[in-house]
Design an enzyme around this catalytic site. Structure first.
Site, PDB file in Angstrom:
ATOM      1  N   LEU A   1       0.841  -1.204   0.000  1.00 47.27           N
ATOM      2  CA  LEU A   1       0.000   0.000   0.000  1.00 47.27           C
ATOM      3  C   LEU A   1       0.872   1.249   0.000  1.00 47.27           C
ATOM      4  O   LEU A   1       1.844   1.331   0.747  1.00 47.27           O
ATOM      5  CB  LEU A   1      -0.891  -0.020   1.247  1.00 47.27           C
ATOM      6  CG  LEU A   1      -1.949   1.077   1.345  1.00 47.27           C
ATOM      7  CD1 LEU A   1      -3.058   0.827   0.333  1.00 47.27           C
ATOM      8  CD2 LEU A   1      -2.512   1.152   2.757  1.00 47.27           C
ATOM      9  N   HIS A   2       0.548   2.205  -0.864  1.00 44.12           N
ATOM     10  CA  HIS A   2       1.313   3.453  -0.862  1.00 44.12           C
ATOM     11  C   HIS A   2       0.431   4.617  -1.260  1.00 44.12           C
ATOM     12  O   HIS A   2      -0.314   4.542  -2.225  1.00 44.12           O
ATOM     13  CB  HIS A   2       2.518   3.357  -1.799  1.00 44.12           C
ATOM     14  CG  HIS A   2       2.193   2.928  -3.202  1.00 44.12           C
ATOM     15  ND1 HIS A   2       1.914   1.614  -3.532  1.00 44.12           N
ATOM     16  CD2 HIS A   2       2.119   3.627  -4.361  1.00 44.12           C
ATOM     17  CE1 HIS A   2       1.680   1.528  -4.833  1.00 44.12           C
ATOM     18  NE2 HIS A   2       1.784   2.741  -5.365  1.00 44.12           N
ATOM     19  N   MET A   3       0.530   5.686  -0.476  1.00 45.17           N
ATOM     20  CA  MET A   3      -0.206   6.909  -0.796  1.00 45.17           C
ATOM     21  C   MET A   3       0.725   7.857  -1.548  1.00 45.17           C
ATOM     22  O   MET A   3       1.860   8.091  -1.132  1.00 45.17           O
ATOM     23  CB  MET A   3      -0.697   7.594   0.481  1.00 45.17           C
ATOM     24  CG  MET A   3      -1.574   8.819   0.178  1.00 45.17           C
ATOM     25  SD  MET A   3      -2.031   9.747   1.671  1.00 45.17           S
ATOM     26  CE  MET A   3      -0.487  10.564   2.026  1.00 45.17           C
TER      27      MET A   3
END
Length: 200
Positions: free
Chosen positions: A111-113
């Site tokens: 997961l990466h923003m």
DNA sequence: GTTCTAGAAC
DNA sequence: GTTCTAGAAC
């Protein structure tokens, strides 16, 4: 024992589906001290290896979370933490507008923003898919994700709609003018940028 | 995710 | 002839 077999395969048995190595690139990157921009007890910030704008960071949880699909209510606090880190990063570049958000269907695991400035000016911004992935609904604001998670306990994304987002005709995200192709768009974005910075 | 390149678009 | 994009990559 189909279930056991599948389990075995996931653990790396002879017939395990091979995950391409590039898909794990972010996990590698976030463990590399040279690439860390900053970190907290729960998250790490790196610069995107192929930035699609002048300023482009990624905020990743240290906990293994492969994507939005595996997010539940229990992750709300963590995602709020990640959002706060992004909001703080913005203050490093007071002259640039930013957006904080997630790709609806990311290519890479973990997961990466994205924390990305809104100039969208970069040599690495090369394709319609690149541009549309940050300027259409394919880019889901962090606040939207958090709302969904709080309300539904999960993040629901329509894969079909997202594919259409990537195929949409090029259109400047700042003024809405349609653009013939990528080189034309890039020239237009430089012009928009110089307009914006006039007098600064 | 990128690189490479064939063939479409100009 | 050159520029540009879309699809394969075992």
């Amino acid at each position: 024992m189909a279930t056991n077999k599948r389990k075995h395969e996931k653990q790396g048995g002879p017939s395990a589906k091979k995950v391409p190595p590039w898909m794990e690139g972010l996990k590698q990157a976030m463990e590399n001290p040279d690439l860390k921009v900053l970190e907290t007890d729960k998250a790490v910030v790196i610069k995107d290896k192929y930035p699609k704008a002048r300023h482009h960071y990624l905020v990743l949880p240290k906990e293994n979370i492969s994507n939005l699909k595996s997010c539940q209510k229990e992750h709300v606090e963590l995602l709020e933490h990640i959002h706060e880190i992004g909001a703080n990063l913005k203050t490093r570049h007071e002259n640039s507008a930013f957006r904080l958000g997630y790709h609806a269907i990311p290519s890479m695991s973990q997961l990466h923003m994205h924390v990305i400035s809104q100039d969208m000016i970069s040599d690495c911004m090369k394709t319609k898919k690149h541009y549309n992935s940050f300027t259409t609904d394919y880019f889901v604001p962090s606040e939207t994700i958090l709302k969904m998670l709080k309300r539904d306990g999960k993040v629901d994304i329509n894969a079909k709609d997202m594919k259409l987002c990537l195929e949409m005709n090029l259109r400047c995200h700042l003024c809405g003018e349609s653009q013939k192709n990528i080189p034309t768009l890039k020239k237009h974005l430089l012009l928009e940028d110089s307009k914006k910075n006039r007098g600064k």
